[in-house]
Enzyme design. Structure first.
Site, PDB file in Angstrom:
ATOM      1  N   PRO A   1      -6.860  -2.167   2.316  1.00 12.64           N
ATOM      2  CA  PRO A   1      -5.515  -1.903   2.835  1.00 12.64           C
ATOM      3  C   PRO A   1      -5.097  -0.435   2.686  1.00 12.64           C
ATOM      4  O   PRO A   1      -4.485   0.128   3.593  1.00 12.64           O
ATOM      5  CB  PRO A   1      -4.619  -2.816   2.002  1.00 12.64           C
ATOM      6  CG  PRO A   1      -5.510  -3.919   1.578  1.00 12.64           C
ATOM      7  CD  PRO A   1      -6.849  -3.274   1.350  1.00 12.64           C
TER       8      PRO A   1
ATOM      9  N   LEU B   1      -1.747  -2.192  -2.087  1.00 16.27           N
ATOM     10  CA  LEU B   1      -2.371  -1.028  -1.437  1.00 16.27           C
ATOM     11  C   LEU B   1      -3.606  -0.604  -2.229  1.00 16.27           C
ATOM     12  O   LEU B   1      -3.615   0.415  -2.913  1.00 16.27           O
ATOM     13  CB  LEU B   1      -1.371   0.126  -1.338  1.00 16.27           C
ATOM     14  CG  LEU B   1      -0.422   0.054  -0.162  1.00 16.27           C
ATOM     15  CD1 LEU B   1       0.629   1.141  -0.244  1.00 16.27           C
ATOM     16  CD2 LEU B   1      -1.166   0.153   1.148  1.00 16.27           C
ATOM     17  N   HIS B   2      -4.632  -1.423  -2.163  1.00 21.98           N
ATOM     18  CA  HIS B   2      -5.884  -1.173  -2.860  1.00 21.98           C
ATOM     19  C   HIS B   2      -7.029  -1.254  -1.864  1.00 21.98           C
ATOM     20  O   HIS B   2      -6.979  -2.026  -0.920  1.00 21.98           O
ATOM     21  CB  HIS B   2      -6.094  -2.188  -3.988  1.00 21.98           C
ATOM     22  CG  HIS B   2      -5.000  -2.143  -5.006  1.00 21.98           C
ATOM     23  ND1 HIS B   2      -4.901  -1.131  -5.940  1.00 21.98           N
ATOM     24  CD2 HIS B   2      -3.937  -2.945  -5.218  1.00 21.98           C
ATOM     25  CE1 HIS B   2      -3.829  -1.334  -6.680  1.00 21.98           C
ATOM     26  NE2 HIS B   2      -3.224  -2.428  -6.257  1.00 21.98           N
ATOM     27  N   ALA B   3      -8.052  -0.456  -2.081  1.00 20.87           N
ATOM     28  CA  ALA B   3      -9.298  -0.466  -1.301  1.00 20.87           C
ATOM     29  C   ALA B   3      -9.055  -0.525   0.206  1.00 20.87           C
ATOM     30  O   ALA B   3      -8.585   0.439   0.785  1.00 20.87           O
ATOM     31  CB  ALA B   3     -10.214  -1.564  -1.779  1.00 20.87           C
TER      32      ALA B   3
ATOM     33  N   GLU C   1      -3.159  -8.239  -1.908  1.00 18.03           N
ATOM     34  CA  GLU C   1      -3.817  -7.424  -2.933  1.00 18.03           C
ATOM     35  C   GLU C   1      -3.141  -6.075  -3.132  1.00 18.03           C
ATOM     36  O   GLU C   1      -3.591  -5.264  -3.945  1.00 18.03           O
ATOM     37  CB  GLU C   1      -5.303  -7.233  -2.615  1.00 18.03           C
ATOM     38  CG  GLU C   1      -5.577  -6.427  -1.361  1.00 18.03           C
ATOM     39  CD  GLU C   1      -5.635  -7.235  -0.071  1.00 18.03           C
ATOM     40  OE1 GLU C   1      -6.349  -6.813   0.848  1.00 18.03           O
ATOM     41  OE2 GLU C   1      -4.962  -8.279   0.038  1.00 18.03           O
TER      42      GLU C   1
END
Length: 93
Positions: free
Chosen positions: A18, A14-16, A12
């Site tokens: 991570p 570098l979102h939320a 996914e």
């Protein structure tokens, strides 16, 4: 200036979650680190908003840099975290 180029291992990007894991690890490193897309401007790796603002996708190359004392070890640990898409920073790295 120490530098590491690494591909984002989280599917996914570098979102939320991570990004949160990465920012905590960058903050805990004890050295100032910047992160950038391969062709972009560097931002503070310890800033959640800055990291989210990169919009780094899974598989995309990012560049980690620092010129502080201890940068080599810190960047090695952060690069491994990002490349392997780990859920937490490895203690033994």
């Amino acid at each position: 200036m120490a530098e590491r180029r690494v591909n984002v291992g989280w599917a996914e990007g570098l979102h939320a979650r991570p990004a949160s894991i990465f920012v905590r690890a960058a903050s805990a490193s004890g050295v100032p680190v910047t992160i950038a897309k391969a062709d972009g401007n560097p931002v503070n790796a310890a800033s959640m908003l800055a990291v989210l603002g990169l919009g780094a996708q899974g598989g995309e190359e990012i560049v980690l840099t620092s010129d502080a004392e201890g940068a080599e070890a810190a960047l090695d640990r952060l690069a491994r975290l990002v490349a392997e898409g780990l859920d937490e920073l490895p203690e033994t790295v």
